[in-house]
Design an enzyme around this catalytic site. Sequence first.
Site, PDB file in Angstrom:
ATOM      1  N   SER A 123     -13.951  -0.566  40.251  1.00 29.33           N
ATOM      2  CA  SER A 123     -12.678  -1.667  40.709  1.00 29.33           C
ATOM      3  C   SER A 123     -11.383  -0.586  40.794  1.00 29.33           C
ATOM      4  O   SER A 123     -11.258  -0.167  39.442  1.00 29.33           O
ATOM      5  CB  SER A 123     -12.890  -2.702  40.015  1.00 29.33           C
ATOM      6  OG  SER A 123     -11.812  -3.514  40.437  1.00 29.33           O
ATOM      7  N   TYR A 136     -11.740  -7.365  32.288  1.00 34.26           N
ATOM      8  CA  TYR A 136     -12.654  -7.016  33.463  1.00 34.26           C
ATOM      9  C   TYR A 136     -12.107  -5.564  33.766  1.00 34.26           C
ATOM     10  O   TYR A 136     -12.822  -4.616  34.011  1.00 34.26           O
ATOM     11  CB  TYR A 136     -12.436  -7.767  34.602  1.00 34.26           C
ATOM     12  CG  TYR A 136     -12.915  -7.438  35.970  1.00 34.26           C
ATOM     13  CD1 TYR A 136     -14.340  -7.564  36.048  1.00 34.26           C
ATOM     14  CD2 TYR A 136     -12.137  -6.737  36.651  1.00 34.26           C
ATOM     15  CE1 TYR A 136     -14.805  -7.155  37.423  1.00 34.26           C
ATOM     16  CE2 TYR A 136     -12.568  -6.487  38.115  1.00 34.26           C
ATOM     17  CZ  TYR A 136     -14.030  -6.684  38.206  1.00 34.26           C
ATOM     18  OH  TYR A 136     -14.692  -6.325  39.548  1.00 34.26           O
TER      19      TYR A 136
HETATM   20  N1  LIG Z   1     -15.062  -8.952  45.262  1.00 32.12           N
HETATM   21  C1  LIG Z   1     -14.131  -8.064  44.878  1.00 32.12           C
HETATM   22  O1  LIG Z   1     -12.874  -8.359  45.258  1.00 32.12           O
HETATM   23  C2  LIG Z   1     -14.447  -6.887  44.135  1.00 32.12           C
HETATM   24  C3  LIG Z   1     -13.369  -6.004  43.948  1.00 32.12           C
HETATM   25  C4  LIG Z   1     -13.648  -4.741  43.290  1.00 32.12           C
HETATM   26  C5  LIG Z   1     -14.874  -4.548  42.857  1.00 32.12           C
HETATM   27  N2  LIG Z   1     -15.833  -5.611  42.961  1.00 32.12           N
HETATM   28  C6  LIG Z   1     -17.198  -5.298  42.253  1.00 32.12           C
HETATM   29  O2  LIG Z   1     -18.075  -5.143  43.341  1.00 32.12           O
HETATM   30  C7  LIG Z   1     -19.492  -5.618  42.664  1.00 32.12           C
HETATM   31  C8  LIG Z   1     -19.992  -6.562  43.639  1.00 32.12           C
HETATM   32  O3  LIG Z   1     -19.231  -7.899  43.302  1.00 32.12           O
HETATM   33  P1  LIG Z   1     -19.171  -8.907  44.649  1.00 32.12           P
HETATM   34  O4  LIG Z   1     -17.896  -9.235  44.956  1.00 32.12           O
HETATM   35  O5  LIG Z   1     -20.447  -8.804  45.484  1.00 32.12           O
HETATM   36  O6  LIG Z   1     -19.599 -10.340  43.710  1.00 32.12           O
HETATM   37  P2  LIG Z   1     -20.995 -11.020  43.460  1.00 32.12           P
HETATM   38  O7  LIG Z   1     -21.424 -11.568  44.735  1.00 32.12           O
HETATM   39  O8  LIG Z   1     -20.547 -11.907  42.319  1.00 32.12           O
HETATM   40  O9  LIG Z   1     -21.961  -9.876  43.098  1.00 32.12           O
HETATM   41  C9  LIG Z   1     -22.119  -9.423  41.522  1.00 32.12           C
HETATM   42  C10 LIG Z   1     -23.762  -9.254  41.438  1.00 32.12           C
HETATM   43  O10 LIG Z   1     -24.027  -8.841  40.159  1.00 32.12           O
HETATM   44  C11 LIG Z   1     -25.201  -9.393  39.698  1.00 32.12           C
HETATM   45  N3  LIG Z   1     -25.322  -9.321  38.413  1.00 32.12           N
HETATM   46  C12 LIG Z   1     -24.445 -10.162  37.405  1.00 32.12           C
HETATM   47  N4  LIG Z   1     -25.007  -9.990  36.254  1.00 32.12           N
HETATM   48  C13 LIG Z   1     -26.085  -9.364  36.328  1.00 32.12           C
HETATM   49  C14 LIG Z   1     -27.155  -9.025  35.465  1.00 32.12           C
HETATM   50  N5  LIG Z   1     -27.058  -9.292  34.224  1.00 32.12           N
HETATM   51  N6  LIG Z   1     -28.097  -8.467  35.874  1.00 32.12           N
HETATM   52  C15 LIG Z   1     -28.483  -8.027  37.040  1.00 32.12           C
HETATM   53  N7  LIG Z   1     -27.521  -8.172  38.257  1.00 32.12           N
HETATM   54  C16 LIG Z   1     -26.569  -9.018  37.725  1.00 32.12           C
HETATM   55  C17 LIG Z   1     -24.822 -10.926  40.407  1.00 32.12           C
HETATM   56  O11 LIG Z   1     -26.517 -11.332  40.553  1.00 32.12           O
HETATM   57  P3  LIG Z   1     -26.775 -13.027  40.228  1.00 32.12           P
HETATM   58  O12 LIG Z   1     -26.899 -13.376  41.373  1.00 32.12           O
HETATM   59  O13 LIG Z   1     -27.940 -12.846  39.294  1.00 32.12           O
HETATM   60  O14 LIG Z   1     -25.560 -13.557  39.256  1.00 32.12           O
HETATM   61  C18 LIG Z   1     -24.469 -10.372  41.636  1.00 32.12           C
HETATM   62  O15 LIG Z   1     -25.524 -10.197  42.624  1.00 32.12           O
HETATM   63  C19 LIG Z   1     -18.965  -5.976  41.282  1.00 32.12           C
HETATM   64  O16 LIG Z   1     -19.333  -4.804  40.345  1.00 32.12           O
HETATM   65  C20 LIG Z   1     -17.567  -6.353  41.416  1.00 32.12           C
HETATM   66  O17 LIG Z   1     -17.005  -6.048  40.114  1.00 32.12           O
HETATM   67  C21 LIG Z   1     -15.665  -6.684  43.493  1.00 32.12           C
END
Ligand SMILES: NC(=O)c1ccc[n+]([C@@H]2O[C@H](COP(=O)([O-])OP(=O)(O)OC[C@H]3O[C@@H](n4cnc5c(N)ncnc54)[C@H](OP(=O)(O)O)[C@@H]3O)[C@@H](O)[C@H]2O)c1
Length: 231
Positions: A123, A136
């Site tokens: 990120s 974070y």
């Molecule tokens: N959205 C943004 O603006 C943004 C910006 C920069 C970076 N990111 C990064 O992008 C990535 C994807 O995020 P997203 O936006 O798609 O959010 P998200 O929908 O909340 O995805 C996060 C995923 O991580 C999984 N997860 C969490 N804890 C876990 C564990 N212990 N074991 C296995 N899986 C686990 C969750 O699974 P569950 O369904 O089981 O909870 C979920 O599928 C993340 O690394 C996030 O930090 C996001």
Amino acid sequence: MGQAIAHAFAAAGHPIQLAARGAAGLDTVQTDLALRHGVDVTLHEFDVLDSNGFGGFVDGLPALPGVAVSVVGYMGEQAENEQDQAQAALMMRTNFEGPAGILALLANRFEARGSGTLVGVSSVAGDRGRATNYVYGSAKAGFTAFLSGLRNRLAKKGVHVVTVLPGFVNTAMTEGLDLPEKLTAEPSEVGAAVVKAVQKGRNVIYVRRIWWLVMAIIRNIPEPVFKKLKL
Ligand SMILES: NC(=O)c1ccc[n+]([C@@H]2O[C@H](COP(=O)([O-])OP(=O)(O)OC[C@H]3O[C@@H](n4cnc5c(N)ncnc54)[C@H](OP(=O)(O)O)[C@@H]3O)[C@@H](O)[C@H]2O)c1
């Protein structure tokens, strides 16, 4: 974001191994991917906090993948992270320790094979610690540094490492936040950018390039000024 990345790779003809907690519940995603793109799709139980299970998880895959993408992450609330040590530790383990651990294991297997690409979704929050998001952000900073070191180590071993810095993305993680349109990508944009980065051998990508400029400015604000701002 993970599902969008899977669709982008499947559309490019890659078989997909989807790993998640409660993987069996992803059966409709599995069917959709397979029907839409005509590729094999398998589901695998995986918890990034269960480092003892990593070896069994990798050994249980139908084949060592050509490309492995770590998308796992957890944002939580900064205010809660400041007060609750256990919550802060969960954040650091989910965003840094766990993803680094599984990619370290895959890196060694890829190195032994002499090929493969590892992708880590980190990120821009890791580019500089900010008052509103530094727990974070610090975990992501650790992950970004880990990916950089891994790339450096494996550059001459046939294994490539891509760091993905998405900026804001419209996903469950950012639901309810009022995000600026120009700085916010759709998950499908991230998917396309990741596949392109892998195909072109890119090292570090900002999904929307404007984020490179935004973070260059934020990184270069002198500390005496920075500490007076609430970013
Ligand atoms: N959205 C943004 O603006 C943004 C910006 C920069 C970076 N990111 C990064 O992008 C990535 C994807 O995020 P997203 O936006 O798609 O959010 P998200 O929908 O909340 O995805 C996060 C995923 O991580 C999984 N997860 C969490 N804890 C876990 C564990 N212990 N074991 C296995 N899986 C686990 C969750 O699974 P569950 O369904 O089981 O909870 C979920 O599928 C993340 O690394 C996030 O930090 C996001």
